[in-house]
Design an enzyme around this catalytic site. Structure first.
Site, PDB file in Angstrom:
ATOM      1  N   ARG A 184     -52.266 -55.508  49.563  1.00 15.74           N
ATOM      2  CA  ARG A 184     -53.685 -55.872  49.422  1.00 15.74           C
ATOM      3  C   ARG A 184     -53.828 -56.439  48.014  1.00 15.74           C
ATOM      4  O   ARG A 184     -53.588 -55.740  47.028  1.00 15.74           O
ATOM      5  CB  ARG A 184     -54.585 -54.642  49.593  1.00 15.74           C
TER       6      ARG A 184
ATOM      7  N   HIS B 260     -58.407 -61.181  56.215  1.00 18.11           N
ATOM      8  CA  HIS B 260     -58.169 -59.757  56.523  1.00 18.11           C
ATOM      9  C   HIS B 260     -57.733 -59.657  57.997  1.00 18.11           C
ATOM     10  O   HIS B 260     -58.449 -59.115  58.838  1.00 18.11           O
ATOM     11  CB  HIS B 260     -59.447 -58.969  56.263  1.00 18.11           C
TER      12      HIS B 260
ATOM     13  N   ASP C  42     -70.880 -57.502  57.478  1.00 18.43           N
ATOM     14  CA  ASP C  42     -69.971 -56.998  56.439  1.00 18.43           C
ATOM     15  C   ASP C  42     -70.779 -56.903  55.151  1.00 18.43           C
ATOM     16  O   ASP C  42     -71.897 -57.438  55.061  1.00 18.43           O
ATOM     17  CB  ASP C  42     -68.759 -57.956  56.300  1.00 18.43           C
TER      18      ASP C  42
ATOM     19  N   ARG D 163     -57.945 -49.361  63.630  1.00 20.39           N
ATOM     20  CA  ARG D 163     -57.057 -49.874  62.580  1.00 20.39           C
ATOM     21  C   ARG D 163     -55.695 -49.192  62.704  1.00 20.39           C
ATOM     22  O   ARG D 163     -54.649 -49.817  62.576  1.00 20.39           O
ATOM     23  CB  ARG D 163     -57.647 -49.596  61.180  1.00 20.39           C
TER      24      ARG D 163
HETATM   25  N1   CP Z   1     -62.061 -52.133  56.403  1.00 23.87           N
HETATM   26  C1   CP Z   1     -61.174 -51.901  55.436  1.00 23.87           C
HETATM   27  O1   CP Z   1     -60.201 -52.658  55.210  1.00 23.87           O
HETATM   28  O2   CP Z   1     -61.426 -50.762  54.730  1.00 23.87           O
HETATM   29  P1   CP Z   1     -60.723 -50.273  53.408  1.00 23.87           P
HETATM   30  O3   CP Z   1     -61.143 -51.214  52.304  1.00 23.87           O
HETATM   31  O4   CP Z   1     -61.232 -48.881  53.184  1.00 23.87           O
HETATM   32  O5   CP Z   1     -59.233 -50.315  53.583  1.00 23.87           O
HETATM   33  N1  NVA Z   2     -65.248 -58.321  52.723  1.00 27.57           N
HETATM   34  C1  NVA Z   2     -64.916 -56.995  52.272  1.00 27.57           C
HETATM   35  C2  NVA Z   2     -64.059 -56.289  53.273  1.00 27.57           C
HETATM   36  C3  NVA Z   2     -63.710 -54.887  52.893  1.00 27.57           C
HETATM   37  C4  NVA Z   2     -62.778 -54.232  53.865  1.00 27.57           C
HETATM   38  C5  NVA Z   2     -64.219 -57.061  50.940  1.00 27.57           C
HETATM   39  O1  NVA Z   2     -63.355 -57.922  50.738  1.00 27.57           O
HETATM   40  O2  NVA Z   2     -64.551 -56.245  50.076  1.00 27.57           O
END
Ligand code: CP
Ligand code: NVA
Length: 323
Positions: A121, A148, A239, A308
């Site tokens: 990430r 994502h 979101d 997930r």
């Molecule tokens: N939705 C998602 O990716 O959540 P986290 O940021 O908690 O991993």
């Molecule tokens: N769009 C959000 C998704 C979090 C899982 C971010 O990037 O923070």
């Protein structure tokens, strides 16, 4: 050859990267979703820490690098590896030499020697691609500023559990045209559903993802009027108004731009009667959606979080050549 075209040479290990939905063939994505549904059913009555009946691995190791916070991605990959018969290492980018300037390629070349797969990430998408170009083991995108894909695989699975086959259905995204919306546009083309994005012009998604989806024949539309956008929708998706690391504007300005796109019970009433509400979480109740919607009968946000786990186990199985 470049990772972003999905044109990297096959890995010597025989494995495959999971970098973005567009770099995986549609039939492979379908195979992953179907595997996740079957594997979820097969362990329905087992304790969460118990190994799967069909043990995929014998101690394989997944390294997870986080340059941004995470709850779901971190815990679901870790629990998933345990259930598969493997193990995982959670690494904070800041605590690695990566955080003080060691290059991504050198980090990949070192991790190659220790682990069987890498999930990252990161902020800049190019870090993911550099990792993949240098890793001899599969690399998985655990979220970048651009996309994502693991989240959208869970969303497709969750949609189908509640609404049946996603092909031919109508989904509506509301709010910021962010990383999650980009992967949704790719999914629309690859799974054959129609996607309307209701966002203000200032927060449109990247034309790169929009153009790619349309060039594949994807039915992706941008609509400024949120009421129109949700008409006939089988799912309404929201979101956060501020993605991690987004410092481009003030809270007040973002609020002013996105308040008309908030998902309310009134907006859900404009969608199909059987419409579901999706949100990848973390959520900000009272901003992108009201508490009434998030906790209401149409909300499937915690099924989505659970999935997930199941879908990522199948992504790992696919990356490591089990399916
Ligand atoms: N939705 C998602 O990716 O959540 P986290 O940021 O908690 O991993
Ligand atoms: N769009 C959000 C998704 C979090 C899982 C971010 O990037 O923070």
């Amino acid at each position: 050859m470049k990772a972003h075209d999905g044109l990297l040479p096959p890995l010597k290990s025989g494995g495959r990267h999971f970098l973005d939905l567009h770099s995986v063939a549609a039939e492979e994505l379908r195979k992953i979703i179907d595997d996740a549904k079957a594997q979820k059913a097969a362990r329905a009555h087992l304790p969460k820490g118990a190994a799967d009946p069909d043990l995929s691995f014998q101690g394989e190791l997944l390294a997870m690098i986080f340059e941004k916070p995470s709850t779901r991605t971190r815990v679901s990959f870790d629990v998933g590896m345990r259930q598969l018969g493997g193990q995982s290492l959670v690494l904070s980018g800041q605590d690695m030499q990566l955080g003080r300037g060691e290059s991504v390629p050198d980090t990949a070349l070192v991790l190659n020697r220790y682990v069987d797969a890498i999930m990252i990430r990161t902020n800049e998408h190019k870090n993911l691609l550099e990792m993949a170009e240098n890793a001899e083991v599969p690399v998985i995108n655990g979220l970048t500023d651009d996309s994502h894909p693991c989240q959208i695989m869970a969303d497709v699975m969750t949609f189908e559990e509640h609404q049946g086959q996603i092909t031919g259905k109508r989904l509506c995204w509301t709010g910021d045209g962010n990383n999650v919306s980009h992967s949704f546009m790719e999914a629309a083309a690859l799974f054959g559903f129609s996607l309307t994005l209701a966002c203000p012009e200032t927060l449109d998604p990247s034309p790169r993802f929009l153009n790619w989806a349309r060039a594949q024949g994807g039915d992706v539309t941008i609509e400024r009027d949120v009421d129109k956008a949700v008409e006939g929708a089988d799912a309404v998706i929201a979101d956060t108004w501020f993605s991690m690391g987004d410092t481009s504007t003030t809270r007040e300005s973002r609020h002013n731009q996105l308040a008309p796109y908030q998902v309310t019970a009134r907006l859900m009433d404009q969608a199909n009667d059987s419409a579901i509400f999706l949100h990848c979480l973390p959520a900000h109740r009272g901003e992108e959606a009201t508490t009434e919607v998030m906790e209401g009968p149409q909300s499937v946000i915690f099924d989505e979080a659970e999935n997930r786990l199941h879908v990522q186990k199948s992504i790992i199985r696919w990356c490591l050549g089990v399916i």
